[in-house]
Each structure stands twice: as structure tokens, then as C-alpha cells.
Motif scaffolding. Structure first.
Motif, PDB file in Angstrom:
ATOM      1  N   TYR A 450       0.849  -1.182   0.000  1.00 47.71           N
ATOM      2  CA  TYR A 450       0.000   0.000   0.000  1.00 47.71           C
ATOM      3  C   TYR A 450       0.893   1.243   0.000  1.00 47.71           C
ATOM      4  CZ  TYR A 450      -3.772   3.065   1.492  1.00 47.71           C
ATOM      5  OH  TYR A 450      -4.700   4.067   1.560  1.00 47.71           O
ATOM      6  N   PRO A 451       0.517   2.336  -0.615  1.00 46.57           N
ATOM      7  CA  PRO A 451      -0.729   2.561  -1.338  1.00 46.57           C
ATOM      8  C   PRO A 451      -0.641   2.086  -2.787  1.00 46.57           C
ATOM      9  CG  PRO A 451       0.533   4.587  -1.301  1.00 46.57           C
ATOM     10  CD  PRO A 451       1.327   3.583  -0.507  1.00 46.57           C
ATOM     11  N   SER A 452      -1.775   1.657  -3.291  1.00 48.12           N
ATOM     12  CA  SER A 452      -1.892   1.274  -4.690  1.00 48.12           C
ATOM     13  C   SER A 452      -3.365   1.271  -5.061  1.00 48.12           C
ATOM     14  CB  SER A 452      -1.290  -0.113  -4.947  1.00 48.12           C
ATOM     15  OG  SER A 452      -1.568  -0.535  -6.266  1.00 48.12           O
ATOM     16  N   ASP A 453      -3.644   1.743  -6.245  1.00 43.56           N
ATOM     17  CA  ASP A 453      -5.015   1.675  -6.745  1.00 43.56           C
ATOM     18  C   ASP A 453      -5.372   0.277  -7.218  1.00 43.56           C
ATOM     19  OD1 ASP A 453      -5.470   4.379  -6.286  1.00 43.56           O
ATOM     20  OD2 ASP A 453      -4.803   4.977  -8.290  1.00 43.56           O
ATOM     21  N   TYR A 454      -4.376  -0.630  -7.228  1.00 46.85           N
ATOM     22  CA  TYR A 454      -4.583  -1.935  -7.853  1.00 46.85           C
ATOM     23  C   TYR A 454      -4.313  -3.100  -6.901  1.00 46.85           C
ATOM     24  CZ  TYR A 454      -4.127   1.318 -11.709  1.00 46.85           C
ATOM     25  OH  TYR A 454      -4.285   2.395 -12.540  1.00 46.85           O
ATOM     26  N   GLY A 455      -4.344  -2.841  -5.600  1.00 44.16           N
ATOM     27  CA  GLY A 455      -4.062  -3.891  -4.633  1.00 44.16           C
ATOM     28  C   GLY A 455      -5.024  -5.062  -4.708  1.00 44.16           C
ATOM     29  N   PRO A 501      -9.665  -3.179   3.720  1.00 44.97           N
ATOM     30  CA  PRO A 501     -10.974  -3.764   3.390  1.00 44.97           C
ATOM     31  C   PRO A 501     -10.945  -4.689   2.185  1.00 44.97           C
ATOM     32  CG  PRO A 501     -11.166  -1.389   3.777  1.00 44.97           C
ATOM     33  CD  PRO A 501      -9.697  -1.695   3.680  1.00 44.97           C
ATOM     34  N   VAL A 502     -10.011  -4.474   1.270  1.00 47.31           N
ATOM     35  CA  VAL A 502      -9.941  -5.307   0.067  1.00 47.31           C
ATOM     36  C   VAL A 502      -9.220  -6.620   0.361  1.00 47.31           C
ATOM     37  CG1 VAL A 502      -8.857  -5.489  -2.201  1.00 47.31           C
ATOM     38  CG2 VAL A 502     -10.158  -3.436  -1.593  1.00 47.31           C
ATOM     39  N   LYS A 503      -8.040  -6.542   0.945  1.00 49.70           N
ATOM     40  CA  LYS A 503      -7.230  -7.748   1.130  1.00 49.70           C
ATOM     41  C   LYS A 503      -7.847  -8.695   2.163  1.00 49.70           C
ATOM     42  CE  LYS A 503      -3.097  -5.404  -0.508  1.00 49.70           C
ATOM     43  NZ  LYS A 503      -1.879  -4.667  -0.151  1.00 49.70           N
ATOM     44  N   ILE A 504      -8.449  -8.153   3.206  1.00 52.57           N
ATOM     45  CA  ILE A 504      -9.110  -9.025   4.177  1.00 52.57           C
ATOM     46  C   ILE A 504     -10.305  -9.718   3.526  1.00 52.57           C
ATOM     47  CG2 ILE A 504     -10.482  -9.052   6.291  1.00 52.57           C
ATOM     48  CD1 ILE A 504      -7.462  -8.944   6.761  1.00 52.57           C
ATOM     49  N   ALA A 505     -11.035  -9.007   2.695  1.00 50.87           N
ATOM     50  CA  ALA A 505     -12.181  -9.618   2.009  1.00 50.87           C
ATOM     51  C   ALA A 505     -11.752 -10.749   1.093  1.00 50.87           C
ATOM     52  CB  ALA A 505     -12.942  -8.557   1.213  1.00 50.87           C
ATOM     53  N   LYS A 660     -10.810  -0.213  -5.263  1.00 45.87           N
ATOM     54  CA  LYS A 660      -9.840   0.556  -4.488  1.00 45.87           C
ATOM     55  C   LYS A 660     -10.239   0.602  -3.016  1.00 45.87           C
ATOM     56  CE  LYS A 660      -8.990   3.731  -8.362  1.00 45.87           C
ATOM     57  NZ  LYS A 660      -9.093   5.148  -8.815  1.00 45.87           N
ATOM     58  N   ALA A 661      -9.248   0.879  -2.167  1.00 45.80           N
ATOM     59  CA  ALA A 661      -9.483   1.120  -0.744  1.00 45.80           C
ATOM     60  C   ALA A 661      -8.423   2.096  -0.256  1.00 45.80           C
ATOM     61  CB  ALA A 661      -9.421  -0.177   0.051  1.00 45.80           C
ATOM     62  N   GLY A 662      -8.714   2.787   0.847  1.00 43.89           N
ATOM     63  CA  GLY A 662      -7.743   3.741   1.363  1.00 43.89           C
ATOM     64  C   GLY A 662      -8.149   4.300   2.703  1.00 43.89           C
ATOM     65  N   ASN A 663      -7.367   5.292   3.153  1.00 46.69           N
ATOM     66  CA  ASN A 663      -7.628   6.002   4.401  1.00 46.69           C
ATOM     67  C   ASN A 663      -8.259   7.360   4.104  1.00 46.69           C
ATOM     68  OD1 ASN A 663      -6.371   3.998   5.991  1.00 46.69           O
ATOM     69  ND2 ASN A 663      -4.359   4.938   5.678  1.00 46.69           N
ATOM     70  N   ALA A 681      -8.655   7.258  10.063  1.00 44.05           N
ATOM     71  CA  ALA A 681      -9.932   6.553  10.001  1.00 44.05           C
ATOM     72  C   ALA A 681     -11.047   7.530   9.612  1.00 44.05           C
ATOM     73  CB  ALA A 681     -10.235   5.925  11.358  1.00 44.05           C
ATOM     74  N   PRO A 682     -12.094   7.013   9.012  1.00 46.49           N
ATOM     75  CA  PRO A 682     -12.326   5.616   8.675  1.00 46.49           C
ATOM     76  C   PRO A 682     -11.683   5.238   7.342  1.00 46.49           C
ATOM     77  CG  PRO A 682     -14.248   6.884   8.070  1.00 46.49           C
ATOM     78  CD  PRO A 682     -13.299   7.836   8.737  1.00 46.49           C
ATOM     79  N   THR A 683     -11.413   3.965   7.179  1.00 44.73           N
ATOM     80  CA  THR A 683     -11.024   3.467   5.864  1.00 44.73           C
ATOM     81  C   THR A 683     -12.235   3.511   4.937  1.00 44.73           C
ATOM     82  OG1 THR A 683     -11.451   1.237   6.689  1.00 44.73           O
ATOM     83  CG2 THR A 683      -9.160   1.969   6.630  1.00 44.73           C
ATOM     84  N   TRP A 684     -11.952   3.542   3.649  1.00 43.69           N
ATOM     85  CA  TRP A 684     -13.030   3.600   2.656  1.00 43.69           C
ATOM     86  C   TRP A 684     -12.797   2.576   1.558  1.00 43.69           C
ATOM     87  CZ3 TRP A 684     -10.856   4.429  -2.013  1.00 43.69           C
ATOM     88  CH2 TRP A 684      -9.677   5.178  -2.087  1.00 43.69           C
ATOM     89  N   ILE A 685     -13.861   2.282   0.857  1.00 44.43           N
ATOM     90  CA  ILE A 685     -13.770   1.467  -0.352  1.00 44.43           C
ATOM     91  C   ILE A 685     -14.426   2.207  -1.501  1.00 44.43           C
ATOM     92  CG2 ILE A 685     -13.736  -0.737   0.853  1.00 44.43           C
ATOM     93  CD1 ILE A 685     -16.735  -1.050   0.072  1.00 44.43           C
TER      94      ILE A 685
END
Length: 746
Positions: A450-455, A501-505, A660-663, A681-685
Motif C-alpha cells: 500500500y498505497p496502490s489503486d490496484y491492490g 478492506p480489500v485484502k481481508i475480504a 480501491k481502498a484507502g484512508n 480513520a475511517p477506511t473507505w472502499i
């Protein structure tokens, strides 16, 4: 590779660089279309995503994991794979060794996510090795340090003037955490020498100058003795919660001797002559005069035993020194034109040092400590140098291991590219260079930092191609237990996936692709072999030959067939060329990687799992059971059976839709490579919005998809699918979610 950050203790400057500002600050905005979405690990105990059916607890109930026929197996011959994470404690409010309640919560969360292995990393740090001040001084990439206090890290008790005592409270935490993992069917990888620093009471020369002593740990006698002390202290301990010594516990799958540490690597990077190593100013890799003399003397003693008098005289002439004088090591800049006799002497000697150390440590662990687990020497991890020389020493063990990071922030200026556009340099292609026939293969560190728009591309891509290659273990770097009241629910640094939120999912998806084996192994395995001369000469090839340093090697091979090294220092066997192909199709027909002007896409079309990854909207790709009509430019969408049946007949499936996801409030730099402001926080998607088509579902009468929050709990009512000519259409994106539980009535 993350060790370039370790010595600098970057956790404060990068993890919460803007965390002291209030979340209500107007600068804390989200990108257009983004929606708050927070991962809630404590809440997962009651969530709908539960992959514990893939775990077989307690860990060790089938005996020790061994290597047989080139794979991890139990004594009864059954295959075993690791789908895992590293456990660390770098960030504010994180703990490598958490209190008992948090150990229970996070062990349960990982089990439900489908994780069946953890790598306990940096246990050899001191309890004061992670002190961060809260002086508010501006730090790198904007923001300020948050005011926090000392947090204990590893096992080594800082109250002593040596590194040979364990902190009793930390030991108890380790015992309890281990027991929680074991109870749930999660196996352990103990990583011995990682980040240990040295103190006066250790009796180590230049203890205050050598930092973590990379490379020196192979030949410094006092350092070797202290490594054995530590290994005995750790593995000889009896866990009161399990009743077993760690050396006797079959829940310990792997013991690693050293982490990312090889004399041959540092030699190729120019370290042995004191030349500046990239990152060396942090790792303190330059040899002190004591260790330079020690290694040079050992080299010359080795030459005296292994070269004839005439050969020694010629080596001295080539080195420009007189009769009887000590022969120095080459400078890195002289490698390319160095005479073969001198170049080969150095590589043979350094290989012997590595082999002697690794074999002596393995003997010590087996014979004196009684370790029965798999022993792993170190990891191939630097892809801009050749891996073949280091493979010689590692190949004397039963397991080969590698680390890789897509565009690691420590060694990439320009970064942020989508991996789907570069199959030739992708994570699976780089990793495959180290796999050998007859040996298990693991990836004990990997990430799309991170950060990346393509994680979102990392986990489905790696899990699918690792299954195609029939590898034995994957451990993502890293996962960190968060302490209540002391942590903030943000993506805290480049590597921590805990609140992503992306990688945990996607962890459950990867578990089904790889651990359950939804993607089939390649039908054909193509092998190659290297002669002694080829291995030696690879060490001075130009970087343009990376990552294989094997001219003519077809980089699409690991995306098409199985790929292994058959043998080293033997008759060379070259890999025949592959005809150009776009898309690159696996020989199983399940994986397809296409690149064109609109961007790359990967499709996974297996009986129990389907996925579309990359620039899906422009490519308009589809699989047997899945297609997408979405607004997002880039996404990773998957559909996996949760009841073990093929998707065609499954009644219970997991649908994952990520982008995408981020802070909140994060600010990119001008290159869109790193962050000037880390955010909070919060993180976003960015929710995947549009319509997903579930196709060819035998006898389906009704289809529903229940959107889930960051705890895996329902967000409102189930979404009803509409029966269309092509299948069942499900609208996604409102409410915003990364995961959906799909139910099919027949």
C-alpha cells in the motif's frame, strides 16, 4: 525486502503520519464515490463468512508436517498446504504478542478467514526496541508523530545488558497465542534470526556497530553461538497451555534459521569490500574492520586448502598483491571483467560458508534441541540479482523459500502500476524462479504494498498461479493484532493488511483457490538445469536479465505450465521457447491472462471458483459462471462455492467484489507513487457498482445475495437476483460491500 524499513523503525513516520489530526477535519475527505468501510475483527465471531471447514484442528493432530515427494505431507501421505500471514507488531496500538483476550479474538478471526498458518516474525526483538516518542516533530511524507508511549515488542528482555534473557510476561503471551492458534488448526512457522540487535553483555565484537548483523551472522563465532542460545531458549520452552516443548509440538510446521540473509546476496551487491549497499545505511551492512579481517582470513585459509600453490600464485598476481600476501575480495564494479579463476574462487568460498553455517545450525536444531519440524535455511528475495548462487546452499534442505513484493516502496521510485499489465514481471513469475523439483516450495513473505489503486489484483492472482504451480505455502506480510483503545482502524503502513478492506475480504477467496485447491496443478511441468559455469556466471549478469538471469527463458512459462529447476551444478538443460501468446492460457485451461491497450485482465474459470481481475469493464471478459457490467475501471470479482460443490450446482457461495481502498484524507504525491499525507480513520472502499451475472446455475429457481459489512455481518436485506436470458443478474454497490453471501434455491 521489508528489512530496509526495519532498522529505521519507520512505523511512526509512515503508519500514522497524520493521525493526530481530528477525523472531523475538513481535509479528511474521501475520493468521489468512496464509502466508509471498516474491518471489524472482534465482530467476525458472529459473521456469515466462516472458512473454518478448511482447517483441521487442533494443529498437529496428524503428526508433524514433513516433506515427501517434493511437497508438504503428513505421515499418512496426505498433502498439507499453508495459507498464512506473518504476525508482527510494528504499528502504534499493534502487538506481536497480544494480551490473552486479543489472542483469542484474532486467532478466531484468522481461522474464519481461512488462514491455517502463521509466521511469527521478529520474536527476537527486545521489549524496548519499538519506542516511539510523541514530540510532534514533523516526519517523512507529511503529518506529525502521534503521542504514544513504549510498547513491548519481542521476547528479549530489555532490562538486561544482553539479548540472552526472555521477558516472562512476553513469554506467557507467546504461549497463550500459540495455544489459541493450535486449538483452531493454525500451524506455526518460527522465524529464528530476524531483527535481533546486540548488547555489551552478549560478548559480540562491535556489537554497537553491526546493527542486525546481516551476513555477519554466518561467520562471526560469537554471533553463531548467540543464535544457538536463542534457538535453544525458544524451542526448548515448554508451553504450559499445551504441555509440550515447542521442539516436540507438531503444530510447529517450520523453523527458519535466518530471514532474508545471505552472504552470496551481499557479495553480489558489493558489500564485502565495504562498498555502499542500497539500504545499507539503515541495516548497517558495511563490514567493520574486525569482521572484514575475520572473513578475509577465513577466505585465504580456504584458498590454501582448496587451491594449488601455482593457482594461489596466479590469484595473487591477478589481485595485484605480492607472494604470501592476503588475497582481497573483488569490488562489485570489477565483477564483469574479473578472470574466471578469481571470480569462481570467491563464489565457491562464500557458498561453503553458507553451507557450513546452515548445516551446522540444522544439526544443532535436530540433534541438540530435538527439533522435529521442517527446517528452512533462508529466502530468495532480491530479484535484481541472480538467485542461482544462493540456491546451491538452500537446495541442501527439503524446502525452497522466496519473498517478493510488487513494486516495493524501498526500491521503486516510480510505482503504482497494475501488475495485470506486466505478466512478465508479475509476482508469480518472479517467485517461480526458485522452485525446484523434489522440494517443497513456500512464499513466506509477499504483498502488493500500500498505497496502490490496484491492490485488489494480488490475492486472486497469486493464489491461482500458486495453485497452478502446486506450491506448498504462502504467507502474506503482514498481519497485526490491534489493541483496544490504543489503535486506529486505518491501513497503517505499506504492508499491514489487518484493516485493509480489500485484502481481508479476499483472504477467504484465496484460501479456496489455493488451500482447498480449486485451481488445478499444471498438467505439464517444464524443468531446467544449470551447470556450474552457468550458476557462477549468473552472478555477474546485467540487471536487464532479471528476474531469472537465464538468457532466453520464456517468462510466460510459469503462467502456462509448471516450472521447476531440476538440478544445479549438473548437465545444463535449457527451456524450449514458448510461442508468443495473448492471452496466456494455462495448460489446464482454467487461467487466462490477457493484455491489450485497454489494460490487462486475468480470468479464473475453475469448477468451484470463478474470478475476473483487472480492467474488467473495458475487456468485457467472462467465465463459465460469471460476467460483469460495472462502472469501475479496475476490479477483482470472484464467486466461490462454500459447500464444496461445483458452482454450477452449489447452493451456498461467496461473492467478492473489490476495487480501491484507502484512508480518509490520504494525499498522493505528485508521482502518484507514495502518500504525502497518510490519512486516518475511517477506511473507505470504492464499491464495485453495476450488475453481476451468475450464469449456468443448474435448476436455479431463486438467487439472493446478502451484502456484508467489515465483520462479515449482513447489511440490510438480501438482494434478489433477476432471472435473465443469460443467467441471474445481481445489482451490486448499494449498499456498499466487498463480500456477499449468495444463496440459491432449486
Amino acid at each position: 525486502m521489508k528489512n530496509n524499513y526495519f532498522a529505521a523503525l519507520m512505523i511512526a513516520s509512515l503508519s500514522f503520519s497524520a493521525g493526530v489530526k481530528a477525523a472531523s477535519d475538513p481535509s479528511y475527505t474521501m475520493p468521489p464515490g468512496a464509502v466508509p468501510y471498516t474491518i471489524d475483527h472482534p465482530g467476525r465471531a458472529n459473521g456469515l463468512i466462516d472458512l473454518r471447514f478448511l482447517l483441521d484442528g487442533p494443529a498437529g493432530n496428524h503428526g508433524f508436517v514433513t516433506v515427501k515427494d517434493g511437497h508438504f505431507r503428513f505421515a499418512d501421505g496426505r498433502r498439507f498446504r499453508c495459507w498464512g500471514v506473518n504476525i508482527t507488531g510494528w504499528e502504534m496500538g499493534s502487538a506481536l504478542l497480544p494480551p490473552h483476550r486479543e489472542a483469542e479474538i484474532y486467532a478466531e478471526s484468522l481461522a474464519r478467514l481461512g488462514v491455517n498458518c502463521v509466521r511469527l516474525h521478529f520474536l527476537d526483538m527486545r521489549t524496548d526496541q519499538r519506542v516511539i516518542d510523541g514530540d510532534g516533530v514533523p516526519v517523512a511524507r507529511g503529518g506529525q508523530k502521534p503521542p504514544i508511549t513504549h510498547t513491548p515488542s519481542g521476547l528479549i528482555d530489555a532490562r538486561f545488558d544482553d539479548s540472552r534473557h526472555f521477558d516472562p510476561d512476553q513469554v506467557d503471551r507467546l504461549h497463550y497465542l500459540f495455544a489459541q492458534f493450535k486449538q483452531r488448526g493454525i500451524y506455526i512457522d518460527f522465524n529464528l534470526n530476524v531483527g535481533r540487535t546486540w548488547r555489551a553483555g552478549d560478548g559480540v565484537p562491535d556489537h554497537d556497530l553491526i546493527g542486525v548483523a546481516k551476513g555477519v551472522t554466518y561467520f562471526g563465532p560469537e554471533l553463531i553461538a548467540r543464535q544457538k542460545d536463542y534457538a535453544r531458549m525458544l524451542l526448548d520452552m515448554r508451553n504450559p497451555y499445551t504441555g509440550l516443548r515447542y521442539a516436540d509440538d507438531p503444530a510447529v510446521a517450520i523453523v527458519e534459521i535466518v530471514n532474508e540473509n545471505s552472504l552470496l546476496e551481499f557479495w553480489q551487491r558489493g558489500w564485502l569490500r565495504g562498498e555502499r549497499v542500497p539500504g545499507g545505511e539503515n541495516l548497517q551492512l558495511d563490514l567493520t574492520p574486525h569482521y572484514a579481517r575475520l572473513l578475509t582470513d577465513r577466505y585465504n585459509a580456504w584458498l590454501a586448502r582448496n587451491r594449488k600453490a601455482t593457482e594461489l600464485a596466479e590469484l595473487r598476481r591477478l589481485a595485484g598483491v605480492g607472494p604470501g600476501a592476503s588475497i582481497p575480495f573483488l569490488r562489485r564494479g570489477d565483477f564483469r571483467d574479473a578472470p574466471k579463476s578469481r571470480f569462481r574462487a570467491e563464489i565457491e568460498f562464500l557458498t561453503s560458508v553458507e553451507v557450513d553455517f546452515q548445516q551446522d545450525m540444522a544439526r544443532f536444531l535436530r540433534d541438540e534441541v530435538g527439533v522435529k519440524s521442517i527446517i528452512m535455511p533462508t529466502a530468495d528475495h532480491t530479484y535484481f540479482i541472480a538467485g542461482q548462487p544462493m540456491m546451491r546452499s538452500s537446495a541442501k534442505f527439503d524446502v525452497m523459500d522466496s519473498h517478493v513484493y510488487w513494486q516495493h516502496p524501498a526500491i521503486y521510485g516510480h510505482r503504482g502500476d497494475p501488475m495485470v499489465n506486466r505478466p512478465d514481471l508479475s509476482i508469480p513469475v518472479k517467485l517461480a524462479r526458485t522452485a525446484m523439483s523434489g522440494k517443497a516450495f513456500t512464499v513466506s513473505e509477499v504483498n502488493h504494498p500500500y498505497p496502490s489503486d490496484y491492490g485488489a489484483e494480488m490475492i486472486p492472482t497469486l493464489a491461482a498461479y500458486a495453485a497452478l504451480q502446486d506450491w506448498d505455502g504462502i504467507f502474506f506480510y503482514t498481519f497485526e493484532v490491534k489493541l483496544p483503545g490504543q489503535s486506529t482502524a486505518v491501513i497503517g503502513d505499506h504492508f499491514d493488511i489487518t484493516q485493509d478492506p480489500v485484502k481481508i475480504a479476499q483472504l477467504p477467496l484465496g484460501a479456496m483457490l489455493f488451500l482447498r485447491g480449486d485451481v488445478s496443478p499444471a498438467k505439464t511441468v517444464v524443468t531446467r538445469s544449470y551447470s556450474t559455469d552457468q550458476i557462477d556466471e549468473s552472478a555477474r549478469m546485467p540487471r536487464v536479465e532479471q528476474p531469472y538471469f537465464t538468457p532466453g527463458f520464456p517468462k510466460a512459462l510459469p503462467l502456462t505450465h509448471g516450472s521447476r529447476v531440476a538440478c544445479l551444478d549438473c548437465a545444463p538443460i535449457a527451456v524450449p521457447p514458448l510461442p508468443p501468446a495473448n492471452p496466456i492460457l494455462s495448460d489446464t485451461g482454467e487461467l487466462r491472462w490477457r493484455t491489450d491497450a485497454s489494460g490487462g485482465t486475468i480470468s479464473i474459470d475453475a469448477a468451484r471458483s470463478q474470478a475476473l481481475v483487472g480492467f474488467v469493464r473495458a475487456a468485457k471478459v467472462a467465465t463459465t459462471h460469471l460476467s460483469a457490467d460495472i462502472a469501475n475501471d479496475f476490479a477483482a470479482i470472484s464467486l466461490s462455492s462454500l459447500d464444496g460443490k461445483p458452482v454450477r450446482t452449489s447452493d451456498h457461495l461467496l461473492l467478492t467484489a473489490t476495487a480501491k481502498a484507502g484512508n480518509s484524507g490520504q494525499v498522493w504525491d505528485d508521482r502518484h507513487a507514495m502518500l504525502d499525507v497518510w490519512g486516518t480513520a475511517p477506511t473507505w472502499i470504492e464499491p464495485v457498482k453495476g450488475w453481476l451475472m451468475l450464469r449456468d446455475l443448474d435448476g436455479a429457481l431463486a438467487v439472493t445475495a446478502t451484502p456484508l459489512d467489515g465483520a462479515g455481518k449482513p447489511i440490510g436485506p438480501a438482494i434478489k437476483g433477476r432471472m435473465m436470458e443469460d443467467g441471474w443478474e445481481i445489482p451490486v454497490g448499494d449498499p456498499a460491500a466487498t463480500s456477499y453471501v449468495v444463496r440459491i434455491s432449486r
